[in-house]
Design a protein around this motif. Structure first.
Motif, PDB file in Angstrom:
ATOM      1  N   GLN A 157     -41.252  12.713  19.510  1.00  0.00           N
ATOM      2  CA  GLN A 157     -40.583  11.994  18.421  1.00  0.00           C
ATOM      3  C   GLN A 157     -41.147  12.440  17.070  1.00  0.00           C
ATOM      4  OE1 GLN A 157     -41.470   8.127  20.601  1.00  0.00           O
ATOM      5  NE2 GLN A 157     -39.612   7.543  19.506  1.00  0.00           N
ATOM      6  N   ASP A 158     -40.288  12.403  16.052  1.00  0.00           N
ATOM      7  CA  ASP A 158     -40.777  12.697  14.709  1.00  0.00           C
ATOM      8  C   ASP A 158     -41.309  11.422  14.065  1.00  0.00           C
ATOM      9  OD1 ASP A 158     -38.555  11.252  13.788  1.00  0.00           O
ATOM     10  OD2 ASP A 158     -37.412  13.045  13.226  1.00  0.00           O
ATOM     11  N   GLU A 159     -41.707  11.507  12.814  1.00  0.00           N
ATOM     12  CA  GLU A 159     -42.322  10.354  12.145  1.00  0.00           C
ATOM     13  C   GLU A 159     -41.375   9.175  12.022  1.00  0.00           C
ATOM     14  OE1 GLU A 159     -43.880  11.649   8.437  1.00  0.00           O
ATOM     15  OE2 GLU A 159     -45.482  12.871   9.332  1.00  0.00           O
ATOM     16  N   ALA A 160     -40.073   9.447  11.993  1.00  0.00           N
ATOM     17  CA  ALA A 160     -39.094   8.363  11.875  1.00  0.00           C
ATOM     18  C   ALA A 160     -38.733   7.770  13.237  1.00  0.00           C
ATOM     19  CB  ALA A 160     -37.828   8.890  11.193  1.00  0.00           C
ATOM     20  N   GLY A 161     -39.277   8.321  14.313  1.00  0.00           N
ATOM     21  CA  GLY A 161     -38.997   7.808  15.652  1.00  0.00           C
ATOM     22  C   GLY A 161     -37.879   8.528  16.376  1.00  0.00           C
ATOM     23  N   ARG A 162     -37.250   9.502  15.705  1.00  0.00           N
ATOM     24  CA  ARG A 162     -36.166  10.245  16.358  1.00  0.00           C
ATOM     25  C   ARG A 162     -36.735  11.118  17.471  1.00  0.00           C
ATOM     26  NH1 ARG A 162     -33.207  14.985  16.508  1.00  0.00           N
ATOM     27  NH2 ARG A 162     -30.957  14.639  16.718  1.00  0.00           N
ATOM     28  N   VAL A 163     -36.061  11.123  18.620  1.00  0.00           N
ATOM     29  CA  VAL A 163     -36.474  11.981  19.729  1.00  0.00           C
ATOM     30  C   VAL A 163     -35.989  13.392  19.443  1.00  0.00           C
ATOM     31  CG1 VAL A 163     -36.217  12.439  22.192  1.00  0.00           C
ATOM     32  CG2 VAL A 163     -36.533  10.088  21.394  1.00  0.00           C
ATOM     33  N   THR A 164     -36.922  14.309  19.387  1.00  0.00           N
ATOM     34  CA  THR A 164     -36.611  15.688  18.991  1.00  0.00           C
ATOM     35  C   THR A 164     -36.845  16.700  20.108  1.00  0.00           C
ATOM     36  OG1 THR A 164     -38.850  15.969  18.130  1.00  0.00           O
ATOM     37  CG2 THR A 164     -37.142  15.217  16.574  1.00  0.00           C
ATOM     38  N   GLY A 165     -37.268  16.216  21.272  1.00  0.00           N
ATOM     39  CA  GLY A 165     -37.509  17.120  22.376  1.00  0.00           C
ATOM     40  C   GLY A 165     -38.360  16.467  23.438  1.00  0.00           C
ATOM     41  N   ALA A 166     -38.974  17.294  24.287  1.00  0.00           N
ATOM     42  CA  ALA A 166     -39.798  16.779  25.370  1.00  0.00           C
ATOM     43  C   ALA A 166     -40.852  17.814  25.740  1.00  0.00           C
ATOM     44  CB  ALA A 166     -38.938  16.449  26.579  1.00  0.00           C
ATOM     45  N   ILE A 167     -41.926  17.320  26.356  1.00  0.00           N
ATOM     46  CA  ILE A 167     -42.977  18.181  26.882  1.00  0.00           C
ATOM     47  C   ILE A 167     -42.933  18.099  28.401  1.00  0.00           C
ATOM     48  CG2 ILE A 167     -45.457  18.629  26.974  1.00  0.00           C
ATOM     49  CD1 ILE A 167     -45.687  17.401  24.195  1.00  0.00           C
ATOM     50  N   PHE A 168     -43.004  19.243  29.047  1.00  0.00           N
ATOM     51  CA  PHE A 168     -42.915  19.331  30.497  1.00  0.00           C
ATOM     52  C   PHE A 168     -44.192  19.934  31.071  1.00  0.00           C
ATOM     53  CE2 PHE A 168     -38.674  19.553  28.761  1.00  0.00           C
ATOM     54  CZ  PHE A 168     -37.924  18.731  29.588  1.00  0.00           C
ATOM     55  N   GLU A 169     -44.533  19.456  32.248  1.00  0.00           N
ATOM     56  CA  GLU A 169     -45.602  20.077  33.007  1.00  0.00           C
ATOM     57  C   GLU A 169     -44.978  21.119  33.924  1.00  0.00           C
ATOM     58  OE1 GLU A 169     -49.461  18.858  35.741  1.00  0.00           O
ATOM     59  OE2 GLU A 169     -48.080  17.318  35.010  1.00  0.00           O
ATOM     60  N   THR A 170     -45.429  22.348  33.825  1.00  0.00           N
ATOM     61  CA  THR A 170     -44.903  23.450  34.634  1.00  0.00           C
ATOM     62  C   THR A 170     -46.058  24.141  35.349  1.00  0.00           C
ATOM     63  OG1 THR A 170     -45.119  25.300  33.091  1.00  0.00           O
ATOM     64  CG2 THR A 170     -43.258  23.806  32.731  1.00  0.00           C
ATOM     65  N   PRO A 171     -45.769  25.015  36.311  1.00  0.00           N
ATOM     66  CA  PRO A 171     -46.852  25.738  36.989  1.00  0.00           C
ATOM     67  C   PRO A 171     -47.711  26.557  36.036  1.00  0.00           C
ATOM     68  CG  PRO A 171     -44.818  25.919  38.244  1.00  0.00           C
ATOM     69  CD  PRO A 171     -44.457  25.270  36.941  1.00  0.00           C
ATOM     70  N   ASP A 172     -47.165  26.907  34.868  1.00  0.00           N
ATOM     71  CA  ASP A 172     -47.905  27.719  33.900  1.00  0.00           C
ATOM     72  C   ASP A 172     -48.609  26.894  32.834  1.00  0.00           C
ATOM     73  OD1 ASP A 172     -47.039  30.113  35.146  1.00  0.00           O
ATOM     74  OD2 ASP A 172     -45.133  29.993  34.056  1.00  0.00           O
ATOM     75  N   GLY A 173     -48.430  25.564  32.883  1.00  0.00           N
ATOM     76  CA  GLY A 173     -49.008  24.703  31.869  1.00  0.00           C
ATOM     77  C   GLY A 173     -47.927  23.907  31.152  1.00  0.00           C
ATOM     78  N   TYR A 174     -48.319  23.224  30.084  1.00  0.00           N
ATOM     79  CA  TYR A 174     -47.366  22.389  29.353  1.00  0.00           C
ATOM     80  C   TYR A 174     -46.434  23.250  28.502  1.00  0.00           C
ATOM     81  CZ  TYR A 174     -50.048  18.216  30.569  1.00  0.00           C
ATOM     82  OH  TYR A 174     -50.664  17.210  31.247  1.00  0.00           O
ATOM     83  N   VAL A 175     -45.132  22.898  28.574  1.00  0.00           N
ATOM     84  CA  VAL A 175     -44.109  23.580  27.781  1.00  0.00           C
ATOM     85  C   VAL A 175     -43.383  22.539  26.939  1.00  0.00           C
ATOM     86  CG1 VAL A 175     -41.937  24.864  27.863  1.00  0.00           C
ATOM     87  CG2 VAL A 175     -43.798  25.457  29.443  1.00  0.00           C
ATOM     88  N   GLN A 176     -43.270  22.783  25.650  1.00  0.00           N
ATOM     89  CA  GLN A 176     -42.518  21.882  24.775  1.00  0.00           C
ATOM     90  C   GLN A 176     -41.162  22.499  24.477  1.00  0.00           C
ATOM     91  OE1 GLN A 176     -44.582  20.026  21.532  1.00  0.00           O
ATOM     92  NE2 GLN A 176     -42.753  19.968  20.213  1.00  0.00           N
ATOM     93  N   ILE A 177     -40.112  21.700  24.634  1.00  0.00           N
ATOM     94  CA  ILE A 177     -38.764  22.158  24.310  1.00  0.00           C
ATOM     95  C   ILE A 177     -38.211  21.261  23.209  1.00  0.00           C
ATOM     96  CG2 ILE A 177     -36.426  22.587  25.172  1.00  0.00           C
ATOM     97  CD1 ILE A 177     -37.594  23.016  27.935  1.00  0.00           C
ATOM     98  N   ASN A 178     -37.953  21.835  22.056  1.00  0.00           N
ATOM     99  CA  ASN A 178     -37.377  21.113  20.924  1.00  0.00           C
ATOM    100  C   ASN A 178     -35.861  21.200  21.001  1.00  0.00           C
ATOM    101  OD1 ASN A 178     -40.017  20.691  19.858  1.00  0.00           O
ATOM    102  ND2 ASN A 178     -39.972  22.761  19.000  1.00  0.00           N
ATOM    103  N   SER A 179     -35.195  20.079  20.716  1.00  0.00           N
ATOM    104  CA  SER A 179     -33.740  20.032  20.865  1.00  0.00           C
ATOM    105  C   SER A 179     -33.079  19.527  19.589  1.00  0.00           C
ATOM    106  CB  SER A 179     -33.360  19.122  22.039  1.00  0.00           C
ATOM    107  OG  SER A 179     -31.973  19.058  22.205  1.00  0.00           O
ATOM    108  N   GLU A 180     -32.189  20.340  19.064  1.00  0.00           N
ATOM    109  CA  GLU A 180     -31.511  20.023  17.803  1.00  0.00           C
ATOM    110  C   GLU A 180     -30.665  18.754  17.891  1.00  0.00           C
ATOM    111  OE1 GLU A 180     -27.835  21.935  15.178  1.00  0.00           O
ATOM    112  OE2 GLU A 180     -29.025  23.230  16.516  1.00  0.00           O
ATOM    113  N   ARG A 181     -29.913  18.616  18.997  1.00  0.00           N
ATOM    114  CA  ARG A 181     -28.979  17.487  19.126  1.00  0.00           C
ATOM    115  C   ARG A 181     -29.548  16.313  19.935  1.00  0.00           C
ATOM    116  NH1 ARG A 181     -23.741  18.823  17.507  1.00  0.00           N
ATOM    117  NH2 ARG A 181     -23.395  21.056  17.152  1.00  0.00           N
ATOM    118  N   GLY A 182     -30.769  16.434  20.376  1.00  0.00           N
ATOM    119  CA  GLY A 182     -31.376  15.332  21.099  1.00  0.00           C
ATOM    120  C   GLY A 182     -31.555  15.619  22.580  1.00  0.00           C
ATOM    121  N   VAL A 183     -31.956  14.574  23.312  1.00  0.00           N
ATOM    122  CA  VAL A 183     -32.315  14.674  24.723  1.00  0.00           C
ATOM    123  C   VAL A 183     -31.447  13.728  25.545  1.00  0.00           C
ATOM    124  CG1 VAL A 183     -34.155  14.290  26.421  1.00  0.00           C
ATOM    125  CG2 VAL A 183     -34.694  15.305  24.186  1.00  0.00           C
ATOM    126  N   LEU A 184     -30.915  14.250  26.658  1.00  0.00           N
ATOM    127  CA  LEU A 184     -30.160  13.429  27.609  1.00  0.00           C
ATOM    128  C   LEU A 184     -30.982  13.291  28.884  1.00  0.00           C
ATOM    129  CD1 LEU A 184     -27.676  11.920  28.681  1.00  0.00           C
ATOM    130  CD2 LEU A 184     -26.685  14.154  29.274  1.00  0.00           C
TER     131      LEU A 184
END
Length: 536
Positions: free
Chosen positions: A198-225
């Motif tokens: 989330q950004d400072e205003a509370g908008r959800v801007t992406g997610a962090i995932f645990e993968t076999p290679d470590g943590y991956v962050q995916i930022n999403s312009e239109r949000g998360v479903l």
């Protein structure tokens, strides 16, 4: 809301925990996408195919190493197939019946999206499935009395089937995977959701995932479903949010991946959750005599029950006489699947025993049950000359389906002793009198669903409920946007399928055959179109 300031649906929030603290240096890769979909099941695949049609640069993440299985049956309202069958659903009555099932704890504005848009969903998905070789079967033979009162049984169930060139059975999710692959998209497997961003205003801007290679962050312009499923495999969440499961369930037919990770991540981001549990339970969890309902596995492992590894014995949904361990009948067997299980929750062990005689095939044909319980009708009708013992050889070998030449012997084998055995034999005699008089004086079961127990051999089987999934999730509005505890939209966060709420409470309306999956497909399509600006 800040991380961890979510309000749980239960007074015990042990199951919720708090969002993991992940340092920026722990993130091994950062990606950008236009739209992020989390979960590749029935809801996620419909969302992905819709996003592909819209030409969006989307990312579809799945926690496991493969796509989730297909729920083939889905409910849709007043489709082309409804019209071709000469049937029409009264949508106003449908809506109000849905609200009655949930005691008005569902949101009618959310339910209306399924009612008003599921036909369009069928128009969209039908040519995709048809091109792959799948055809629709529409279940129209549902208009008959049931449950001893005025239940609405709408004609809404659709089932697509077919085979590929090699003769292999086609599945909708696999067809949709091929559909997005052909358009240049794929699934990012082994991406397990750790937390939302989330950004400072509370908008959800992406997610962090645990993968076999470590943590991956995916930022999403239109949000998360979120399309991450429910929590039927999470013991702690079931204890806290769905205590009825402990009282009446003996087997699990849901995915071990359904542990509520999307729901918890949304709550950490400030989402509200349905206050009342809504388990989807079928009366098919066959067990051995003496086994009880309840979770038998250690907390922290996927919820398991006594009736596993075999998860469903479909015969349990047929309205034969059913009794508790005291040998007494306890409810009208001609009611929705979960009603039997909820009633049996008050029985010793939370279980019930179903009894029938050698006239099984004739009785099941006359009962004409609806929904997926018809698989028993089909199984028996396609084997008219095959003995019952051969049809159900696996269940008899497991020891859950018990056979005897006399009712007294059957009672002994089923574990009835002393007064319980006397009660059992008396209930059989009374059941036969009800059949002769075509009137159930105890619970009002319809005459055509009465059956005598007189012709040897006799059969019995103990059951509890089989949980397929949970349907209480994060609260959403009619655009599938997730809501906080003040009923305000959390910008950038959407939910669909079993991790979304605002539709069910206490039960699943099983006479609305296919509703759960039909809602998932319809809501997924609506959510993506709304995120893309395709609909207002």
């Amino acid at each position: 809301a800040s991380e961890g300031e979510a309000t749980a649906a239960s007074t015990s929030a042990d199951w919720l925990g708090s969002a993991p603290s992940i340092a920026e240096g722990d993130i091994v890769e950062t990606r950008d996408t236009e739209l992020l979909i989390i979960g590749a099941g029935n809801a996620g695949m419909a969302a992905a195919a819709t996003a592909a049609d819209l030409g969006l640069d989307f990312t579809l993440c799945e926690k496991s190493g493969s796509m989730q299985s297909t729920r083939h049956w889905f409910g849709a309202v007043n489709t082309r197939y409804t019209e071709e069958a000469g049937a029409k659903v009264d949508t106003a009555r449908l809506l109000n019946e849905l609200m009655r099932y949930s005691s008005c704890q569902g949101d009618p504005r959310v339910a209306r999206v399924w009612i008003e848009e599921s036909a369009e969903m069928v128009e969209w998905i039908d040519p995709i499935l048809a091109a792959a070789g799948m055809a629709c079967e529409f279940d129209n033979d549902v208009d008959h009395p049931t449950g001893g009162t005025e239940y609405l049984v709408p004609t809404i169930q659709h089932y697509y089937s077919g085979t590929d060139a090699a003769g292999e059975k086609l599945e909708r999710n696999k067809v949709l995977l091929a559909y997005i692959n052909e358009r240049g998209y794929d699934v990012a497997y082994n991406h397990s959701l750790a937390k939302l961003v989330q950004d400072e205003a509370g908008r959800v801007t992406g997610a962090i995932f645990e993968t076999p290679d470590g943590y991956v962050q995916i930022n999403s312009e239109r949000g998360v479903l979120l399309a991450t499923g429910g929590y039927s495999s999470n013991s702690a969440m079931l204890h806290a949010c769905n205590p009825m499961v402990e009282r009446c369930v003996t087997s699990q037919a849901g995915s071990p991946n359904n542990v509520g990770d999307g729901i918890r991540a949304a709550l950490w981001a400030g989402a509200a959750k349905d206050a009342v549990g809504a388990p989807l339970i079928f009366d098919r969890g066959a067990v051995l005599p003496g086994q009880n309902a309840g979770i038998v596995t250690e907390e922290g492992t996927p919820a398991g029950f006594a009736g596993e590894p075999v998860v469903q014995f479909n015969l349990g949904s047929q309205p034969f006489m059913k009794v508790g361990r005291d040998g007494k009948r306890f409810y009208n067997e001609s009611t929705p699947y979960n009603d039997c299980c909820f009633a049996a929750a008050s029985n010793e062990g939370g279980v019930f025993c179903q009894v029938f005689d050698a006239n099984l095939k004739e009785n099941v044909k006359r009962f004409s049950t609806i929904g997926c319980s018809r698989l028993t009708q089909i199984k028996l009708a396609t084997q008219p000359d095959t003995p019952i013992d051969e049809i159900y050889a696996e269940e008899m070998e497991r020891g859950v389906l018990i056979k005897a030449d006399t009712l007294s012997e059957l009672a002994d084998k089923l574990g009835f002793e002393g007064q319980a055995k006397e009660n059992f034999l008396h209930e059989v005699e009374k059941n036969n009198q009800f059949f002769d008089n075509q009137a159930d004086l105890d619970f009002g079961k319809e005459p055509y669903r009465l059956s005598e127990i007189r012709t040897a051999p006799f059969y019995g089987c103990w059951y509890g409920g089989c949980i397929l999934c949970t349907l209480d999730g994060v609260r959403i509005n009619a655009d599938m946007q997730v809501l906080d505890n003040d009923n305000h939209v959390i910008d950038g966060l959407y939910a669909t399928g079993d991790c979304s709420g605002s539709m069910f409470a206490n039960n699943y309306p099983e006479y609305f055959a296919g509703l759960a999956c039909g809602r998932s497909l319809t809501f997924s399509r609506h959510a993506v179109r709304h995120m893309a600006g395709d609909i207002a």
